[in-house]
Design a protein around this motif. Structure first.
Motif, PDB file in Angstrom:
ATOM      1  N   HIS A 186       0.585  -1.120  -0.156  1.00  0.00           N
ATOM      2  CA  HIS A 186       0.076  -0.006   0.039  1.00  0.00           C
ATOM      3  C   HIS A 186       0.820   1.334  -0.070  1.00  0.00           C
ATOM      4  O   HIS A 186       0.352   2.262  -0.750  1.00  0.00           O
ATOM      5  N   LEU A 187       1.928   1.048   0.664  1.00  0.00           N
ATOM      6  CA  LEU A 187       2.841   2.329   0.830  1.00  0.00           C
ATOM      7  C   LEU A 187       3.850   2.447  -0.396  1.00  0.00           C
ATOM      8  O   LEU A 187       4.356   3.527  -0.850  1.00  0.00           O
ATOM      9  N   HIS A 188       4.429   1.218  -0.919  1.00  0.00           N
ATOM     10  CA  HIS A 188       5.246   1.148  -1.897  1.00  0.00           C
ATOM     11  C   HIS A 188       4.755   0.817  -3.485  1.00  0.00           C
ATOM     12  O   HIS A 188       5.167   0.319  -4.215  1.00  0.00           O
ATOM     13  N   HIS A 189       3.437   1.085  -3.749  1.00  0.00           N
ATOM     14  CA  HIS A 189       2.745   0.628  -4.835  1.00  0.00           C
ATOM     15  C   HIS A 189       3.270   1.667  -5.963  1.00  0.00           C
ATOM     16  O   HIS A 189       3.553   2.657  -5.703  1.00  0.00           O
ATOM     17  N   ARG A 190       3.906   0.771  -6.969  1.00  0.00           N
ATOM     18  CA  ARG A 190       4.241   1.509  -8.039  1.00  0.00           C
ATOM     19  C   ARG A 190       3.511   1.441  -9.385  1.00  0.00           C
ATOM     20  O   ARG A 190       3.039   0.360  -9.608  1.00  0.00           O
ATOM     21  N   ARG A 191       3.443   2.553 -10.036  1.00  0.00           N
ATOM     22  CA  ARG A 191       2.610   2.398 -11.283  1.00  0.00           C
ATOM     23  C   ARG A 191       3.551   1.966 -12.138  1.00  0.00           C
ATOM     24  O   ARG A 191       4.688   1.773 -12.203  1.00  0.00           O
ATOM     25  N   SER A 192       2.909   1.156 -13.573  1.00  0.00           N
ATOM     26  CA  SER A 192       3.596   0.726 -14.523  1.00  0.00           C
ATOM     27  C   SER A 192       4.389   2.203 -15.397  1.00  0.00           C
ATOM     28  O   SER A 192       4.063   2.987 -15.458  1.00  0.00           O
ATOM     29  N   VAL A 193       5.624   1.881 -15.448  1.00  0.00           N
ATOM     30  CA  VAL A 193       6.478   2.754 -16.312  1.00  0.00           C
ATOM     31  C   VAL A 193       6.598   2.385 -17.822  1.00  0.00           C
ATOM     32  O   VAL A 193       7.187   2.899 -18.387  1.00  0.00           O
ATOM     33  N   ARG A 194       5.771   1.369 -18.103  1.00  0.00           N
ATOM     34  CA  ARG A 194       5.509   0.950 -19.685  1.00  0.00           C
ATOM     35  C   ARG A 194       4.869   2.181 -20.442  1.00  0.00           C
ATOM     36  O   ARG A 194       4.081   2.753 -19.956  1.00  0.00           O
ATOM     37  N   LEU A 195       5.382   2.300 -21.538  1.00  0.00           N
ATOM     38  CA  LEU A 195       5.253   3.376 -22.272  1.00  0.00           C
ATOM     39  C   LEU A 195       3.698   2.932 -23.034  1.00  0.00           C
ATOM     40  O   LEU A 195       3.987   1.863 -23.758  1.00  0.00           O
ATOM     41  N   GLU A 196       2.630   3.644 -23.019  1.00  0.00           N
ATOM     42  CA  GLU A 196       1.519   3.180 -23.421  1.00  0.00           C
ATOM     43  C   GLU A 196       1.565   3.383 -24.919  1.00  0.00           C
ATOM     44  O   GLU A 196       1.912   4.122 -25.549  1.00  0.00           O
ATOM     45  N   GLY A 197       0.987   2.196 -25.499  1.00  0.00           N
ATOM     46  CA  GLY A 197       0.914   1.882 -27.064  1.00  0.00           C
ATOM     47  C   GLY A 197       2.320   1.529 -27.622  1.00  0.00           C
ATOM     48  O   GLY A 197       2.338   1.044 -28.737  1.00  0.00           O
ATOM     49  N   PHE A 198       3.226   1.265 -26.794  1.00  0.00           N
ATOM     50  CA  PHE A 198       4.679   1.002 -27.211  1.00  0.00           C
ATOM     51  C   PHE A 198       4.815  -0.672 -27.382  1.00  0.00           C
ATOM     52  O   PHE A 198       4.230  -1.206 -26.623  1.00  0.00           O
TER      53      PHE A 198
END
Length: 118
Positions: free
Chosen positions: A6-18
């Motif tokens: 909950h504290l260390h949640h990371r969003r995706s760093v993937r480039l959308e559409g790549f």
């Protein structure tokens, strides 16, 4: 501080559409389940802090080094195994239809999982 999703949640760093099946260099991070220190431990010594690999860490390192043997279109660059994760850089090259086998990492990770260290 222990890992807290909950504290260390990371969003995706993937480039959308790549299209990640394209030729190129890819930075890969693989984390142990719940960030358990499965791959080794940090050891302070004369040369600074190093990682002493556990059996699972040695297996992860061995499997990483074996990737090009199983996937000839993959070339490895720098990598490091840490106590609870590993980082590596790999290059995909060759025909796109062959690279479809690598998409999502499932085919690369399977040989490690089959060692029984998951």
């Amino acid at each position: 501080m222990p890992y807290d999703p909950h504290l260390h949640h990371r969003r995706s760093v993937r480039l959308e559409g790549f299209d990640y099946s394209q030729n190129g260099a890819y930075f890969v991070t693989v984390c142990a389940h719940e960030r358990q220190t499965l791959f080794g431990r940090l050891v302070a010594g004369d040369a600074g802090v190093t990682v002493e690999l556990s059996e699972a860490g040695a297996a992860a390192q061995s499997c990483w080094l074996e990737i090009p043997r199983h996937f000839p279109l993959v070339t490895l660059d720098a990598f490091i195994v840490m106590p609870d994760h590993l980082h590596g850089i790999l290059f995909l090259s060759g025909r796109e239809q062959s690279l479809g086998r690598v998409r999502g990492g499932r085919m690369i990770i399977r040989p490690y999982r089959e060692t029984g260290h998951h």
